[in-house]
Design a protein around this motif. Structure first.
Motif, short mmCIF file in Angstrom:
data_model
loop_
_atom_site.label_atom_id
_atom_site.label_comp_id
_atom_site.label_asym_id
_atom_site.label_seq_id
_atom_site.Cartn_x
_atom_site.Cartn_y
_atom_site.Cartn_z
N VAL A 186 -3.16 2.75 -17.93
CA VAL A 186 -3.52 3.65 -17.06
C VAL A 186 -2.62 4.11 -16.02
N CYS A 190 -5.85 7.14 -11.86
CA CYS A 190 -6.75 6.23 -12.02
C CYS A 190 -7.63 5.90 -10.91
N ASN A 191 -8.97 6.62 -10.46
CA ASN A 191 -9.50 6.28 -9.32
C ASN A 191 -10.66 5.34 -9.25
N GLY A 192 -10.64 4.42 -10.66
CA GLY A 192 -11.68 3.43 -10.66
C GLY A 192 -13.18 3.50 -10.62
N CYS A 193 -13.36 4.94 -11.22
CA CYS A 193 -14.66 5.35 -11.48
C CYS A 193 -15.51 4.47 -12.44
N GLY A 194 -14.97 3.94 -13.34
CA GLY A 194 -15.60 3.10 -14.63
C GLY A 194 -16.36 4.00 -15.70
N ILE A 195 -15.94 5.28 -15.80
CA ILE A 195 -16.54 6.23 -16.91
C ILE A 195 -16.15 5.46 -17.91
N CYS A 196 -14.69 5.02 -18.16
CA CYS A 196 -14.41 4.72 -19.47
C CYS A 196 -15.16 3.70 -20.00
N MET A 207 -13.96 -3.53 -16.18
CA MET A 207 -13.36 -2.91 -14.94
C MET A 207 -12.86 -4.39 -14.11
N PRO A 212 -9.38 -0.41 -15.80
CA PRO A 212 -10.02 -0.74 -17.12
C PRO A 212 -9.09 -1.67 -17.59
N CYS A 228 -11.98 10.19 -19.88
CA CYS A 228 -11.58 9.95 -18.60
C CYS A 228 -11.41 11.29 -17.76
N GLN A 230 -10.00 12.00 -15.04
CA GLN A 230 -8.69 11.99 -14.22
C GLN A 230 -7.46 12.19 -15.38
N ILE A 233 -5.89 7.84 -18.69
CA ILE A 233 -5.66 6.70 -19.58
C ILE A 233 -4.68 7.38 -20.52
S1 SF4 Z 1 -12.41 6.67 -16.67
FE1 SF4 Z 1 -10.22 7.29 -15.98
S2 SF4 Z 1 -10.31 7.21 -13.66
FE2 SF4 Z 1 -12.29 6.47 -14.26
S3 SF4 Z 1 -11.71 3.85 -14.16
FE3 SF4 Z 1 -11.43 4.83 -15.95
S4 SF4 Z 1 -9.29 5.09 -16.25
FE4 SF4 Z 1 -9.82 5.03 -14.29
#
Ligand code: SF4
Ligand SMILES: Cc1cc2nc3c(=O)[nH]c(=O)nc-3n(C[C@H](O)[C@H](O)[C@H](O)COP(=O)(O)O)c2cc1C
Ligand code: SF4
Length: 264
Positions: A186, A190-196, A207, A212, A228, A230, A233
């Protein structure tokens, strides 16, 4: 007659195809394909398997599904192998696998849609993508007629040289697919949203400290990198310059629903 469509997708192409087919077949029920490790009973009279071609063959999820499926005798099977132009011997592989379980694939079609294999580049120009969507829609209409009439046909396949060469590469790489996630990383967007982590159908992303971490049971569906928000990745060195892709009519919520169906 009860029809079940079982779909697996990384970027929505296969889901979109399944939806198009469901519209044509009228009474078909659409299910996300779980990753099976034990017997799985279905009561459908017709079973459709809709999935992306991965490395010129079947993703492991499809193999697991066929290996654990329990159906009524005389079930009519059909398959749609969604790909970016090189289906090679994927449907022949499926047919052979099914025959080891005494299941018979009546028809199998190659459906060409934009490529989601971002390590090799983007999905191509928008007008080409739209042409592929229109072509697939037309093909689905014809396929629905064939299914409703209960026909049997030779499955779609690529040219002989592709089938031989690419099936060999598939066999050589299959066992190491789960470790290919070592190439993901990453960047600082990456803002740590956890969507991935949430979209991963293989529960392969944890996470850790809001970043990730990939757990090496990857199916290489590429959902994480493509969804992602943002675009943070990366896979290897080149993806930073390639555009992201998912089917325009498939949304994040669809992918989250698939991830939930991971376990039976
Ligand atoms: S989806 Fe993208 S922005 Fe969000 S935690 Fe995963 S890598 Fe980071
Ligand atoms: C790991 C991987 C391998 C792929 N291998 C092939 C291939 O061998 N032949 C091909 O035509 N497309 C290949 N593709 C492209 C996908 O099959 C194609 O983009 C498909 O439409 C994606 O469907 P989905 O959105 O349902 O995941 C590959 C994609 C991935 C992620
Ligand atoms: S880690 Fe990414 S590529 Fe691997 S299975 Fe999960 S979403 Fe797909």
């Amino acid at each position: 007659m009860k029809t079940g469509l079982y779909v697996y997708t990384g970027t929505g192409n296969s889901l979109w195809i399944a939806r198009q087919l469901a519209l044509e077949l009228k009474d078909a029920a659409l299910h996300f394909m779980p990753y099976l490790s034990e017997g799985f009973e279905v009561e459908d009279d017709r079973v459709g398997i809709i999935f992306p071609v991965h490395i010129w063959g079947l993703p492991s999820r499809i193999i697991q599904f066929i290996n654990h499926l329990q159906v009524k005798p005389e079930t009519y099977f059909f398959a749609l192998a969604v790909n970016a132009g090189q289906t090679a011997a994927t449907l022949v592989q499926l047919q052979k696998l099914m025959s080891t379980r005494r299941l018979s694939l009546a028809v199998g079609y190659s459906m060409v849609l934009p490529s989601n294999y971002i390590p090799w580049g983007g999905p191509g120009p928008i007008d080409t993508q739209q042409r592929l969507y229109r072509g697939a829609q037309e093909k689905v209409k014809a396929i629905a007629g064939t299914i409703l009439r209960g026909e049997r046909k030779k499955v779609d396949r690529g040219p002989l040289w592709q089938n031989v060469l690419f099936s060999l590469i598939y066999k050589m790489s299959f066992r190491s697919v789960h470790k290919l996630d070592k190439n993901f990383w990453v960047d600082d967007r990456c803002n740590g949203c956890g969507i991935c982590s949430k979209v991963c159908p293989a529960a392969n992303i944890e996470m850790t400290n809001e970043k990730p971490a990939w757990l090496h049971r990857c199916e290489q569906c590429l959902a994480c990198i493509q969804w992602c928000p943002q675009e943070a990745i990366q896979y290897g060195k080149k993806t930073i310059k390639y555009p992201r892709y998912h089917h325009p009519e498939v949304i994040l919520e669809d992918m989250l629903e698939q991830a939930k169906a991971n376990k039976v």
